[in-house]
Design a protein around this motif. Structure first.
Motif, PDB file in Angstrom:
ATOM      1  N   LYS A  40       0.786  -1.294   0.044  1.00 16.84           N
ATOM      2  CA  LYS A  40      -0.139  -0.100   0.079  1.00 16.84           C
ATOM      3  C   LYS A  40       0.935   1.325   0.024  1.00 16.84           C
ATOM      4  CE  LYS A  40      -2.818  -0.967   3.436  1.00 16.84           C
ATOM      5  NZ  LYS A  40      -4.055  -0.680   4.317  1.00 16.84           N
ATOM      6  N   ILE A  41       2.165   1.140  -0.055  1.00 17.48           N
ATOM      7  CA  ILE A  41       2.952   2.457   0.208  1.00 17.48           C
ATOM      8  C   ILE A  41       2.578   3.515  -0.782  1.00 17.48           C
ATOM      9  CG2 ILE A  41       4.757   1.494  -1.115  1.00 17.48           C
ATOM     10  CD1 ILE A  41       6.779   3.025   0.507  1.00 17.48           C
ATOM     11  N   TYR A  42       2.378   4.613   0.047  1.00 19.30           N
ATOM     12  CA  TYR A  42       2.103   5.847  -1.016  1.00 19.30           C
ATOM     13  C   TYR A  42       2.653   7.200  -0.366  1.00 19.30           C
ATOM     14  CZ  TYR A  42      -0.317   9.268  -3.594  1.00 19.30           C
ATOM     15  OH  TYR A  42      -0.535  10.491  -4.081  1.00 19.30           O
ATOM     16  N   ASP A  43       2.092   7.337   0.838  1.00 19.21           N
ATOM     17  CA  ASP A  43       2.359   8.518   1.548  1.00 19.21           C
ATOM     18  C   ASP A  43       3.947   8.687   1.502  1.00 19.21           C
ATOM     19  OD1 ASP A  43       0.074   8.325   4.241  1.00 19.21           O
ATOM     20  OD2 ASP A  43      -0.202   8.210   1.903  1.00 19.21           O
ATOM     21  N   LEU A  44       4.720   7.705   1.862  1.00 15.70           N
ATOM     22  CA  LEU A  44       6.181   7.843   2.231  1.00 15.70           C
ATOM     23  C   LEU A  44       6.770   8.356   0.790  1.00 15.70           C
ATOM     24  CD1 LEU A  44       8.344   7.729   4.130  1.00 15.70           C
ATOM     25  CD2 LEU A  44       8.913   5.549   3.283  1.00 15.70           C
ATOM     26  N   VAL A  45       6.434   7.811  -0.346  1.00 14.86           N
ATOM     27  CA  VAL A  45       6.799   8.096  -1.464  1.00 14.86           C
ATOM     28  C   VAL A  45       6.645   9.408  -1.843  1.00 14.86           C
ATOM     29  CG1 VAL A  45       6.981   7.734  -3.896  1.00 14.86           C
ATOM     30  CG2 VAL A  45       6.860   5.787  -2.322  1.00 14.86           C
ATOM     31  N   ALA A  46       5.336   9.957  -1.572  1.00 13.71           N
ATOM     32  CA  ALA A  46       4.901  11.129  -2.086  1.00 13.71           C
ATOM     33  C   ALA A  46       5.497  12.214  -1.275  1.00 13.71           C
ATOM     34  CB  ALA A  46       3.155  11.491  -1.674  1.00 13.71           C
ATOM     35  N   ALA A  47       6.188  12.045  -0.147  1.00 17.43           N
ATOM     36  CA  ALA A  47       6.938  12.917   0.817  1.00 17.43           C
ATOM     37  C   ALA A  47       8.449  12.941   0.410  1.00 17.43           C
ATOM     38  CB  ALA A  47       6.348  12.667   2.170  1.00 17.43           C
ATOM     39  N   MET A  48       8.772  11.711   0.264  1.00 16.35           N
ATOM     40  CA  MET A  48      10.102  11.805   0.289  1.00 16.35           C
ATOM     41  C   MET A  48      10.791  11.800  -1.304  1.00 16.35           C
ATOM     42  SD  MET A  48      12.027   8.984   2.767  1.00 16.35           S
ATOM     43  CE  MET A  48      13.968   8.949   2.437  1.00 16.35           C
ATOM     44  N   THR A  49      10.225  11.253  -2.051  1.00 12.57           N
ATOM     45  CA  THR A  49      10.843  11.059  -3.513  1.00 12.57           C
ATOM     46  C   THR A  49       9.843  11.579  -4.739  1.00 12.57           C
ATOM     47  OG1 THR A  49      10.277   8.762  -4.054  1.00 12.57           O
ATOM     48  CG2 THR A  49      12.215   9.463  -2.882  1.00 12.57           C
ATOM     49  N   GLN A  50       8.627  11.438  -4.528  1.00 10.31           N
ATOM     50  CA  GLN A  50       7.489  11.808  -5.551  1.00 10.31           C
ATOM     51  C   GLN A  50       7.840  11.018  -6.602  1.00 10.31           C
ATOM     52  OE1 GLN A  50       9.426  15.067  -4.736  1.00 10.31           O
ATOM     53  NE2 GLN A  50       8.265  14.591  -2.998  1.00 10.31           N
ATOM     54  N   GLY A  51       8.370   9.693  -6.311  1.00 11.00           N
ATOM     55  CA  GLY A  51       8.425   8.558  -7.348  1.00 11.00           C
ATOM     56  C   GLY A  51       9.974   8.633  -8.107  1.00 11.00           C
ATOM     57  N   GLY A  52      10.618   9.620  -7.806  1.00  8.40           N
ATOM     58  CA  GLY A  52      11.805   9.874  -8.571  1.00  8.40           C
ATOM     59  C   GLY A  52      13.027   9.245  -7.789  1.00  8.40           C
TER      60      GLY A  52
END
Lengths: 296, 282, 362
Positions: B215-227
């Motif tokens: 389910k991970i989403y929030d962490l990616v949104a905050a830390m790397t935005q997918g990059g």
């Protein structure tokens, strides 16, 4: 048989063994790793940008300043709007309080019903609820967006509160059902023999007994709702943006040089409520985790 | 019965209804607006051909394995060490669990700062004399995912520690006395007697962590935005992007359905163990 | 030679003292029971002997060697626990041999010891089973077997029968006694059940609040309890008590109360109780006589019966003697209506007289 010295008396003198020292070393080092980010957060938030650019991450601020905190609260920019995270704080409170209260209430009633009143389909209902508690939100988003805009609740406060209630109810039901399973069923039977019905037993017998569980549930649910991001992002609407969404915008959409001290101050402010709850709750927080996580 | 009817309504109406709706749309050719043109599994085939999706799944698996492994090892070690009747047990426990109380956004924001290439951890550790490759984990497409793992383990190891500790403590304390009388060394007691008792705790941890990884989403949104690039794309972000920005509802719902199936696969062993095992004991 | 010697043992946790300067000597081959209710310190004492609890002060000798600082494994003891504490994932055979295998004993020796213990405890059929497949009684025998293979001098039992139902308890009690007769090892046994104590022990140590109230054979404790507490503890139903005062007359000692005037000259006093000393007279329900036999005794009273219980083998009559509650054990078949009064009498050799203030036997 290995005897002690002939005149041994009382408690054996303790020698610190290597193993014991090793244990403490590990725990202390590990603690340092876990505290480090918190320390850096606080320290960075108190430094002026000039000092941050020098790059000494671990150093204490040489000229501490509360400017970043004030900026974070009231004038940090996210994109073109510059009004800090204070609005988010209020919104988070407005979302969290009703959502937590309602979901605990519903969870308690459901848990009580599932635990004591065996009816057809109870187990099935419970199993579905349980599975539902784990489902990824992404699977619900599209239909929920369509439904909530159809009903006019999309982007409104009641809408996002309602959604929070919906998604926290399964876990609350699980917690309360497990809790009520530990209450002797004889208590329930005695009340029924006395002639009490569903609501009377709930309000006068079960609810007073549930105070510790309510405290635990409130702790877990408040933390969960406050920390939510996705529901707030999609369904809160620009008037009710919770603090987490504001924080992400502040940290990740700045033009020009990033104000790291302001970012860190804003981060601490956002994490403050859950942290205060956590540190003041003692064992209750742990109880909540084990109640939910360790099933059966 | 009656009191549960709102819940029952909700469960069957909203929960199951939404899931069914989402799955249904995944079989259509909807783009911005839903249409009900049935196209079978073509959205799923599209998914398999979309590089971004393949990379997301790939990232999720790597992340998942490293995250679960890291949390299990650290959480378990912490639990075992704290179980040794150490002083300040409460303090140690509190310190290791507090990250779990934080939002993923907060965690992401902090660790993003810590991983700052010019002013963050790597520079500070270098100054202290520790040989850490000072490239900047977050800006390197090969290592960015591991930066996410580090942040997640920081957040989640405490949970595993609590679960393991609870498992360790549920062992009959008289067994410890018996092993002392028999002269069995501490280490052997853990290995041969206590550890085998822990597999419910391990299973619970793995399932919970696994589901969180899917389910991970929030962490990616905050830390790397997918990059950087698509080095930290994850399935949940793929779904969100295609639901909103990229406006391809059919593709997004297909991706969401696959996520659902993944979670169900992870959940089944745990449910089987708890639900059906209690049934048998009755 | 005494196998176990405890000198001035004290166990304290901060301000709370659990064992007060205890002194105890256990003879070789003796079966000693530590008897008392919860919190009296009996388990603490056993754990201290085992080495699981440290002494705050004092010394423990096992077989003439000072073991005060020794680890449990170095004290030459085996221990059986209330909750059996069997290793859950191992078979019976593995449970019994685990400690020996870890210590590096050769396989043949291990097998021989396990076989011998299994033979004594009749566990041969169960060797391949897991604890979860065994009954409570079988589990307890495995726990005993685990201690048996260790080839030690002393066995310690911590309330081993408390988790079993009444019938099993009786069976296993007899087995433990048979075990002691067969093996002859020194055994220290903790229980709160006085029947276990009376049937198993060579000597009983009755404990209260961290002190030994009386250390004597079961017969001695039963017939001549050292104080009011021990007197009330042993016996079911318990001893009857009635208050009175000493009256020293020219004809000898008498006990006097509102409804009582008893000649105590046949009672063997330890010392010379002063006149007007407040006392309590104790007598057991089973030692009461009724009818003509009662009227010949120096201690006579009227028992007003309130409730009778027919136990099959006996009849219990509950009621009051004067103002004190009392119970009499009578032969079945007697018809006694509630509300009626019967004369009871107690031979002086069955009397116990206690100081009303300190509780000590006079």
């Amino acid at each position: 048989m290995k005897p002690s010295p002939h005149n041994a008396r009382g408690t054996k003198p303790q020698r610190l063994s290597i193993a014991r020292i090793g244990i403490y070393v590990f725990l202390v080092v590990s603690s340092a790793f876990f505290i480090l980010p918190l320390y850096v957060m606080v320290v960075t938030s108190l430094k002026p940008m000039a000092e941050i650019r020098l790059g000494h991450l671990f150093a204490l601020p040489s000229s501490p300043t509360f400017e970043p905190w004030l900026t974070a609260w009231s004038s940090a920019c996210r994109g073109l709007t510059c009004d800090g995270v204070s609005a988010g704080f209020l919104n988070s409170v407005k979302i969290t309080l009703p959502a937590v209260t309602a979901s605990i209430g519903l969870g308690a009633i459901n848990g009580y019903a599932l635990s004591f009143w065996k009816f057809r389909g109870a187990e099935f209902l419970f199993a579905v609820l349980l599975i539902g508690a784990f489902m990824p939100l992404q699977v619900f988003i599209y239909p929920l967006v369509r439904i909530s805009s159809g009903v006019g609740l999309f982007g409104t406060l009641p809408g996002v509160v309602l959604l929070h209630i919906c998604f926290s109810m399964p876990l609350m039901t699980l917690l309360f059902r497990n809790f009520y399973a530990t209450i002797p069923v004889d208590l329930f039977k005695a009340a029924r023999v006395d002639g009490a019905g569903f609501w009377v037993i709930f309000l006068h017998v079960m609810l007073p007994l549930s105070v510790p569980m309510i405290a635990v549930a409130a702790l877990i649910q408040t933390t969960g709702t406050w920390n939510d991001y996705i529901l707030g992002l999609i369904f809160a609407g620009s008037d009710n943006v919770p603090m987490t969404v504001l924080l992400n915008n502040v940290v990740n959409s700045q033009f020009g040089e990033k104000q790291y001290n302001v970012n860190m101050a804003a981060t601490i402010l956002t994490g403050l409520v859950p942290l205060i709850l956590y540190f003041s709750s003692g064992r209750w927080f742990v109880r909540g985790i084990t109640a939910g996580a360790v099933k059966g | 019965m009656l009191a549960m009817s709102p819940t029952a309504l909700f469960v069957f109406g909203v929960y199951i209804g939404c899931i069914v709706w989402t799955c249904a749309i995944s079989f259509t050719s909807s783009r911005i607006l839903p249409n009900y043109e049935f196209v079978g599994l073509s959205q799923y085939y599209r998914l398999m051909a979309t590089e971004r999706w393949i990379v997301s799944v790939h990232n999720m698996v790597i992340y998942g394995i490293a995250y679960i492994g890291g949390c299990l090892i650290i959480g378990f070690l912490l639990a075992v060490f704290i179980d040794q009747k150490v002083r300040f047990e409460n303090t140690f426990r509190t310190i290791h669990l507090f990250p779990y109380a934080l939002s993923f956004i907060v965690t992401g924001a902090v660790w993003q700062w810590l991983f700052n290439p010019t002013m963050g951890l790597e520079r500070a550790l270098n100054e202290l004399g520790l040989p850490v490759p000072g490239i900047g984990m977050l800006s390197n497409p090969h290592t960015a995912i591991y930066a996410l793992v580090i942040a997640s383990v920081w957040q989640g190891a405490g949970l595993v520690m609590i679960i393991m500790l609870s498992g360790l403590r549920s062992v009959d304390p008289d067994i410890w006395k018996a092993t002392r009388v028999e002269g069995i060394p501490h280490f052997q007691t853990y290995l041969r007697i206590i550890l085998p008792e822990l597999h419910p705790a391990v299973l619970t941890s793995v399932v919970m962590l696994g589901i969180a990884a899917v389910k991970i989403y929030d962490l990616v949104a905050a830390m790397t935005q997918g990059g950087p690039g698509i080095a930290t794309e994850v399935p949940a972000k793929f779904v969100m992007d295609h639901l909103f920005g990229r406006a391809n509802v059919g593709l997004a719902t297909a991706a969401a359905t696959l996520m659902l199936i993944a979670v169900l696969c992870l959940l089944t062993p745990l449910l089987y163990l708890t639900y059906f095992r209690t049934r048998r004991q009755q | 030679m005494s196998t176990i010697d405890i000198r001035d043992a004290r166990v304290a946790y901060g301000a709370v003292t659990v064992l007060h300067d205890l002194n105890l000597s256990v003879d070789e081959g003796e079966f000693l029971v530590l008897l008392g209710s919860s919190g009296c310190g009996k388990s603490t004492l056993l754990n201290a002997i085992a080495g699981l609890t440290d002494l705050t002060d004092g010394q423990i000798f096992i077989g003439k060697k000072n073991v005060t600082w020794s680890e449990p494994k170095d004290r030459g003891i085996g221990m059986v626990f209330q909750s059996y504490a069997l290793y859950p994932r191992m078979t019976v055979e593995e449970n019994m041999s685990f400690g020996l295998r870890i210590a590096g004993m050769p396989k043949a020796d291990v097998a021989a010891r396990v076989a011998r213990a299994a033979g004594i405890l009749k566990l041969e059929q169960l060797l391949k089973r897991r604890p979860s497949e065994l009954s409570g009684g079988q589990r307890q025998r495995v726990a005993i077997g685990r201690a048996l293979v260790r080839d030690v001098e002393v066995f310690l039992f911590d309330e081993p029968l408390s988790n079993l139902d009444a019938k099993l308890r009786t069976e296993l009690r007899v087995e433990i006694k048979r075990l002691h007769q067969e093996l002859g090892n020194t055994m220290i046994y903790v229980t709160h059940d006085q029947i276990e104590a009376m049937t198993l022990a060579d000597r009983i140590a009755v404990m209260r609040d961290g002190r030994i109230e009386q250390l004597e054979s079961p017969e001695g404790i039963y017939a001549r309890p050292a104080n009011r507490f021990v007197a009330g503890f042993i016996g079911s139903p318990g001893m009857n008590f009635t208050e009175a005062s000493i009256e020293q007359t020219d004809q000898g000692v008498r006990a006097v109360a509102d409804d009582l005037n008893v000649d105590l000259s046949a009672y063997r006093f330890a010392g010379h109780p002063p006149d007007r000393q407040r006392i309590e007279i104790g007598y057991r329900p089973e030692h009461l006589l009724i009818g003509d036999a009662a009227r010949e005794q120096p201690l006579q009273a009227k028992l007003t019966v309130e409730v009778t219980e027919n136990m099959g083998a006996d009849l219990y009559a509950w009621g009051k003697v004067g103002a004190s509650k009392a119970v009499a054990r009578l032969p079945t078949g007697l018809r006694i209506a509630p509300g009626s009064t019967i004369t009871i009498g107690v031979p002086p050799e069955y009397l116990s007289v206690f100081d009303a203030a300190t509780g000590d036997r006079l």
